[in-house]
Design a protein around this motif. Sequence first.
Motif, PDB file in Angstrom:
ATOM      1  N   LEU A  41     -13.416   2.949   7.679  1.00 40.32           N
ATOM      2  CA  LEU A  41     -12.168   2.927   6.909  1.00 40.32           C
ATOM      3  C   LEU A  41     -12.056   1.687   6.020  1.00 40.32           C
ATOM      4  O   LEU A  41     -11.156   1.604   5.196  1.00 40.32           O
ATOM      5  N   HIS A  42     -13.023   0.762   6.159  1.00 41.67           N
ATOM      6  CA  HIS A  42     -13.075  -0.394   5.235  1.00 41.67           C
ATOM      7  C   HIS A  42     -13.155   0.089   3.794  1.00 41.67           C
ATOM      8  O   HIS A  42     -12.641  -0.548   2.885  1.00 41.67           O
ATOM      9  N   ALA A  43     -13.829   1.217   3.609  1.00 42.31           N
ATOM     10  CA  ALA A  43     -13.999   1.753   2.257  1.00 42.31           C
ATOM     11  C   ALA A  43     -12.651   2.146   1.658  1.00 42.31           C
ATOM     12  O   ALA A  43     -12.389   1.920   0.475  1.00 42.31           O
ATOM     13  N   VAL A  44     -11.791   2.730   2.484  1.00 44.02           N
ATOM     14  CA  VAL A  44     -10.451   3.128   2.033  1.00 44.02           C
ATOM     15  C   VAL A  44      -9.669   1.885   1.622  1.00 44.02           C
ATOM     16  O   VAL A  44      -9.062   1.825   0.551  1.00 44.02           O
ATOM     17  N   LYS A  45      -9.719   0.885   2.482  1.00 39.61           N
ATOM     18  CA  LYS A  45      -9.001  -0.379   2.258  1.00 39.61           C
ATOM     19  C   LYS A  45      -9.483  -1.050   0.965  1.00 39.61           C
ATOM     20  O   LYS A  45      -8.688  -1.493   0.129  1.00 39.61           O
ATOM     21  N   ALA A  46     -10.805  -1.077   0.785  1.00 41.81           N
ATOM     22  CA  ALA A  46     -11.392  -1.743  -0.385  1.00 41.81           C
ATOM     23  C   ALA A  46     -10.967  -1.064  -1.686  1.00 41.81           C
ATOM     24  O   ALA A  46     -10.636  -1.729  -2.671  1.00 41.81           O
ATOM     25  N   ILE A  47     -10.973   0.260  -1.701  1.00 44.17           N
ATOM     26  CA  ILE A  47     -10.594   0.999  -2.914  1.00 44.17           C
ATOM     27  C   ILE A  47      -9.102   0.850  -3.187  1.00 44.17           C
ATOM     28  O   ILE A  47      -8.682   0.660  -4.328  1.00 44.17           O
ATOM     29  N   LYS A  48      -8.303   0.907  -2.140  1.00 42.56           N
ATOM     30  CA  LYS A  48      -6.848   0.769  -2.324  1.00 42.56           C
ATOM     31  C   LYS A  48      -6.516  -0.622  -2.871  1.00 42.56           C
ATOM     32  O   LYS A  48      -5.654  -0.770  -3.742  1.00 42.56           O
ATOM     33  N   GLU A  49      -7.208  -1.631  -2.376  1.00 44.71           N
ATOM     34  CA  GLU A  49      -6.969  -3.000  -2.855  1.00 44.71           C
ATOM     35  C   GLU A  49      -7.441  -3.175  -4.299  1.00 44.71           C
ATOM     36  O   GLU A  49      -6.795  -3.837  -5.098  1.00 44.71           O
ATOM     37  N   ALA A  50      -8.565  -2.546  -4.624  1.00 46.26           N
ATOM     38  CA  ALA A  50      -9.117  -2.687  -5.980  1.00 46.26           C
ATOM     39  C   ALA A  50      -8.321  -1.877  -7.010  1.00 46.26           C
ATOM     40  O   ALA A  50      -8.234  -2.253  -8.176  1.00 46.26           O
ATOM     41  N   PHE A  51      -7.734  -0.762  -6.568  1.00 48.44           N
ATOM     42  CA  PHE A  51      -7.015   0.138  -7.492  1.00 48.44           C
ATOM     43  C   PHE A  51      -5.651   0.529  -6.919  1.00 48.44           C
ATOM     44  O   PHE A  51      -5.428   1.695  -6.578  1.00 48.44           O
ATOM     45  N   PRO A  52      -4.730  -0.431  -6.824  1.00 43.09           N
ATOM     46  CA  PRO A  52      -3.429  -0.129  -6.204  1.00 43.09           C
ATOM     47  C   PRO A  52      -2.628   0.928  -6.952  1.00 43.09           C
ATOM     48  O   PRO A  52      -1.731   1.560  -6.374  1.00 43.09           O
ATOM     49  N   ASN A  53      -2.968   1.142  -8.227  1.00 45.81           N
ATOM     50  CA  ASN A  53      -2.245   2.141  -9.041  1.00 45.81           C
ATOM     51  C   ASN A  53      -2.685   3.570  -8.755  1.00 45.81           C
ATOM     52  O   ASN A  53      -2.022   4.529  -9.159  1.00 45.81           O
TER      53      ASN A  53
END
Length: 208
Positions: A41-53
């Motif tokens: 789930l690190h991948a989910v976290k990383a993408i959400k942080e990189a693209f909050p929009n």
Amino acid sequence: MELQLALDLVNIPEAIALVKEVEEHIDIVEIGTPVVINEGLHAVKAIKEAFPNLKVLADLKIMDAAGYEVMKASEAGADIITILGTAEDMSIKGAVEEAKKQGKKILVDMIAVKDLADRAKEVDAMGVDYICVHTGYDLQAIGKNSFEDLQTIKSVVKNAKTAIAGGIKLETLPEVVKVQPDLVIVGGGITGQADKKAVAAKMQQMIN
């Protein structure tokens, strides 16, 4: 109608680079099951942080312990979490309950469901947010697609939004748009193209 980009065969840095190319033309980023298996789930976290929009979907394909898995995906920043239509009713209801608590959404993946119309009706009544017809890789390999299945679920679903996944490309998109799903999920149709940005832009234009 929204456009979801499915990322299946990438690691976290590759995923971020890919989304950067097309972010202005998509609505949702899907962290595909293979990525979740490889990266967690690190991948989910990383993408959400990189693209909050952008909205992020965690394709967990939950089959059991649904409340717990939805909770963990929510903590990682997922906006939408997937559960299988073949899961127990109790599991689907548990997923919906936890998602509501967390302010998240549930997408039911109808892959391998035998009686689509019946099951779509049942899961629709359970309060799920999206019901998705899905032709998996293994069936795409023998030339199958989900376009007819989409019409089937569109005819019975009353509350949930409808979605379609599996082998959608620029040339088959008009056929999909005709049936008017709420969500179109594209993987290799964008990620496998030389000019990803141009293809995503064209798809967005066709969807709108």
